[in-house]
Design a protein around this motif. Structure first.
Motif, short mmCIF file in Angstrom:
data_model
loop_
_atom_site.label_atom_id
_atom_site.label_comp_id
_atom_site.label_asym_id
_atom_site.label_seq_id
_atom_site.Cartn_x
_atom_site.Cartn_y
_atom_site.Cartn_z
N THR A 1 -29.83 -37.74 -37.89
CA THR A 1 -28.72 -37.94 -38.91
C THR A 1 -27.69 -36.56 -38.81
O THR A 1 -26.91 -36.30 -39.76
N ALA A 2 -28.14 -35.55 -38.05
CA ALA A 2 -27.56 -34.36 -38.37
C ALA A 2 -26.77 -33.97 -36.87
O ALA A 2 -27.08 -34.37 -35.90
N PRO A 3 -25.66 -33.36 -36.95
CA PRO A 3 -24.85 -32.99 -35.74
C PRO A 3 -25.70 -32.07 -34.75
O PRO A 3 -26.47 -31.24 -35.42
N SER A 4 -25.55 -32.37 -33.64
CA SER A 4 -26.13 -31.49 -32.59
C SER A 4 -25.38 -31.77 -31.16
O SER A 4 -24.82 -32.74 -30.90
N LEU A 5 -25.39 -30.78 -30.25
CA LEU A 5 -24.98 -30.70 -29.05
C LEU A 5 -25.69 -30.18 -28.08
O LEU A 5 -26.68 -29.14 -28.36
N GLU A 6 -25.79 -30.73 -26.81
CA GLU A 6 -26.62 -30.03 -25.72
C GLU A 6 -25.55 -29.70 -24.66
O GLU A 6 -24.84 -30.69 -24.04
N LEU A 7 -25.34 -28.14 -24.25
CA LEU A 7 -24.70 -28.04 -23.33
C LEU A 7 -25.45 -27.79 -22.06
O LEU A 7 -26.24 -26.83 -21.84
N ASP A 8 -25.13 -28.68 -21.01
CA ASP A 8 -25.93 -28.47 -19.62
C ASP A 8 -25.20 -27.59 -18.93
O ASP A 8 -24.05 -27.08 -18.80
N ASP A 9 -26.06 -26.93 -17.94
CA ASP A 9 -25.58 -25.76 -16.89
C ASP A 9 -24.77 -26.22 -16.06
O ASP A 9 -23.68 -25.27 -15.48
N ASP A 10 -24.48 -27.65 -15.83
CA ASP A 10 -23.68 -28.13 -14.91
C ASP A 10 -22.11 -28.30 -15.67
O ASP A 10 -21.23 -28.74 -14.93
N GLY A 11 -21.83 -27.74 -16.68
CA GLY A 11 -20.60 -27.83 -17.33
C GLY A 11 -20.47 -29.33 -18.25
O GLY A 11 -19.42 -29.61 -18.56
N SER A 12 -21.55 -30.25 -18.13
CA SER A 12 -21.41 -31.43 -18.98
C SER A 12 -22.09 -31.10 -20.35
O SER A 12 -22.70 -30.10 -20.58
N PHE A 13 -21.64 -32.03 -21.28
CA PHE A 13 -22.30 -31.78 -22.77
C PHE A 13 -22.41 -33.17 -23.21
O PHE A 13 -21.78 -34.24 -22.87
N SER A 14 -23.52 -33.29 -24.28
CA SER A 14 -23.74 -34.65 -24.86
C SER A 14 -24.14 -34.23 -26.40
O SER A 14 -24.61 -32.98 -26.54
N GLY A 15 -24.05 -35.03 -27.42
CA GLY A 15 -24.39 -34.79 -28.64
C GLY A 15 -24.27 -36.00 -29.38
O GLY A 15 -23.78 -37.09 -29.02
N THR A 16 -24.24 -35.98 -30.79
CA THR A 16 -23.91 -36.66 -31.79
C THR A 16 -23.52 -35.81 -33.02
O THR A 16 -23.77 -34.81 -33.21
N ASP A 17 -22.68 -36.63 -33.81
CA ASP A 17 -22.28 -36.14 -35.33
C ASP A 17 -23.09 -36.56 -36.27
O ASP A 17 -22.80 -36.47 -37.49
N GLY A 18 -24.45 -37.13 -35.98
CA GLY A 18 -25.21 -37.69 -36.87
C GLY A 18 -25.03 -39.27 -36.79
O GLY A 18 -25.90 -40.09 -37.69
N CYS A 19 -24.08 -39.88 -36.29
CA CYS A 19 -23.96 -41.24 -36.26
C CYS A 19 -23.41 -41.67 -34.75
O CYS A 19 -24.02 -42.34 -33.99
N ASN A 20 -22.34 -41.01 -34.36
CA ASN A 20 -21.51 -41.33 -32.95
C ASN A 20 -22.00 -40.53 -31.98
O ASN A 20 -22.47 -39.32 -32.31
N GLN A 21 -22.18 -40.91 -30.79
CA GLN A 21 -22.57 -40.32 -29.51
C GLN A 21 -21.29 -39.46 -29.02
O GLN A 21 -20.22 -40.09 -28.94
N LEU A 22 -21.27 -38.49 -28.44
CA LEU A 22 -20.48 -37.56 -27.94
C LEU A 22 -20.77 -37.11 -26.54
O LEU A 22 -21.84 -36.90 -26.17
N SER A 23 -19.62 -36.97 -25.59
CA SER A 23 -20.02 -36.57 -24.40
C SER A 23 -18.72 -35.98 -23.74
O SER A 23 -17.66 -36.24 -24.21
N GLY A 24 -18.77 -35.20 -22.70
CA GLY A 24 -17.71 -34.56 -22.04
C GLY A 24 -18.08 -33.41 -21.25
O GLY A 24 -19.37 -33.27 -20.91
N SER A 25 -17.18 -32.36 -21.04
CA SER A 25 -17.27 -31.35 -20.15
C SER A 25 -17.13 -30.26 -21.00
O SER A 25 -16.23 -30.21 -21.93
#
Length: 124
Positions: A41-65
């Protein structure tokens, strides 16, 4: 055509910058986990070495570069997210545009450049 050239130029610059100790290659390397990924339920991000990221705002999923600009800011690009209605969740992370990093704190900035929140680097 110009945009493709600009992107290629940025990719070349970011590759060189890592060798000179920029935020990506130096002590302020943004890759890794930010926030508390064990708390769904907490916001978090994971930034990968390949320039992509994923995460959550505590509800919705986020992804991108992500990339590092010439001012050592993390730039979030091609951001996609789910759009669920979330009761009692502050979805501030959905508005991320860029970030700065100092020590183990990522300060997330919105599209207008103002601070919208912070995430702490997750311990190994």
């Amino acid at each position: 055509m110009f945009a493709a050239g600009a992107v290629l130029g940025l990719m070349l610059l970011s590759g060189c910058a890592g060798e000179e100790g920029s935020a990506r290659g130096g002590s302020e390397d943004p890759s890794g986990e930010w926030g508390d990924s064990s708390d769904t339920t907490a916001p978090s991000l994971e930034l990968d070495d390949d320039g992509s990221f994923s995460g959550t705002d505590g509800c919705n999923q986020l992804s991108g570069s992500w990339s590092i600009d010439e001012a050592d800011h993390v730039q979030f690009e091609d951001v996609a997210s789910t759009r669920m209605a979330c009761e009692d969740v502050d979805t501030w992370l959905m508005d991320l545009s860029q970030a700065t990093i100092a020590d183990d704190t990522m300060t997330v900035l919105g599209t207008d450049g103002s601070e919208i929140g912070t995430l702490q680097r997750e311990s190994d």
